[in-house]
Design an enzyme around this catalytic site. Structure first.
Site, PDB file in Angstrom:
ATOM      1  CB  SER A 144       2.187  -8.764  -1.809  1.00 16.78           C
ATOM      2  OG  SER A 144       3.059  -8.229  -2.763  1.00 16.78           O
ATOM      3  CE1 TYR A 157      -0.372  -4.166  -1.234  1.00 13.27           C
ATOM      4  CE2 TYR A 157       1.719  -4.992  -2.082  1.00 13.27           C
ATOM      5  CZ  TYR A 157       0.352  -5.134  -1.913  1.00 13.27           C
ATOM      6  OH  TYR A 157      -0.290  -6.237  -2.436  1.00 13.27           O
TER       7      TYR A 157
END
Ligand code: NAP
Length: 246
Positions: A144, A157
């Site tokens: 990501s 995250y």
């Protein structure tokens, strides 16, 4: 339609919905026998129906990736049945909490690292020998932009994806002299369950679909994809190098 993955075995984690579901369908359409894992049996069965309806084949493996012994058992089963693994896609992930770091609970931190990092390391540990036995083993992991943008309130995250990036680049270096190729894929915002949970106010119809994103992952799973240690950025639409070592 051409079948560039005919007679090849492709394992996709997180195949019960979202990007993993779309990718599993596309890999099956390209000729692969797909080994699909996730916890949600209903989602896996829906995938199996879709793959069969299109003339493909899949093996469903309900599995919680926090169970490292379960991953090892799957590797043993694939070793006995096929003796190799052609494609490994480490797609499963969780978004974790939207919180300032000081408010993140230990159990949430641990859950994010267990699924986004540790499970992928265990997968590399368990499937490495099988990937090396394939003539063109391909490993792709879903990362990501959060790995580098350090956005506020997304700490667990973001840190997990940064760790994943290093893990996969390390694996690429360790397999550089073998036929195995290991790369990362950064989808950017995609119309999935995870994105809706992290960004509830966003209009999902403005985001690319999982199918559009998965179409760009398939080429990285093919024998003729020879780059390794790179990252494909979906929004940029190209393969990028990481920063060279300082
Ligand atoms: P999603 O729709 O929420 O799907 C996540 C998948 O991971 C599901 O199949 C889920 O299956 C599986 N999973 C989660 N926890 C698991 C566990 N403990 N054991 C086994 N499987 C587990 O997410 P997505 O948006 O498709 O995301 C796919 C990947 O792309 C992730 O790595 C994510 O970080 C990355 N990504 C997504 C976006 C985005 O905007 N969507 C952006 C950047 C990166 P079960 O719940 O059935 O187990």
């Amino acid at each position: 339609m051409s079948k560039p993955l005919a007679d090849r075995i492709a394992l996709v984690t997180g195949a019960s919905r979202g990007i993993g579901f779309a990718l599993a369908r596309q890999l099956a359409a390209a000729g692969a026998h797909v080994v699909a894992t996730a916890r949600t049996v209903g989602g896996l069965e829906e995938l199996d129906d879709a793959i069969r309806a299109a003339g493909g084949s899949a093996t469903l493996v309900p599995l919680d990736l926090r169970d490292g012994e379960g991953i090892a058992r799957l590797a043993d089963a694939l070793a006995q049945r096929y003796g190799r693994l052609d494609v490994l896609v480490g797609n499963a992930g969780i978004g974790g909490p939207n919180s300032p770091l000081g408010h993140v609970e230990a159990k949430d931190w641990e859950a994010v690292f267990a699924v986004n990092v540790t499970a992928n390391w265990v997968a590399i540990r368990c499937f490495d020998a099988l990937l090396r036995r394939a003539d063109a083993g391909r490993a792709v992991f879903l990362t990501s932009g959060s790995a580098t943008n350090a956005r506020a309130y997304r700490g667990p995250y973001s840190a997990s994806k940064a760790a994943l990036d290093v893990l996969v680049r390390t694996y690429a270096n360790e397999t550089a002299t073998t036929p195995v190729r290991a790369n990362l894929f950064a989808p950017g915002p995609t119309r999935t369950h995870m994105r809706a949970a992290v960004m509830p106010g966003e209009d999902p119809m403005k985001l690319p679909t999982p199918e559009e994103v998965a179409e760009k992952i398939v080429p990285m799973c093919l024998p003729d994809f020879i780059a390794s240690g790179k990252i494909y950025d979906f929004r940029a639409g190209r393969l990028l190098d990481f920063r060279p070592p300082q």
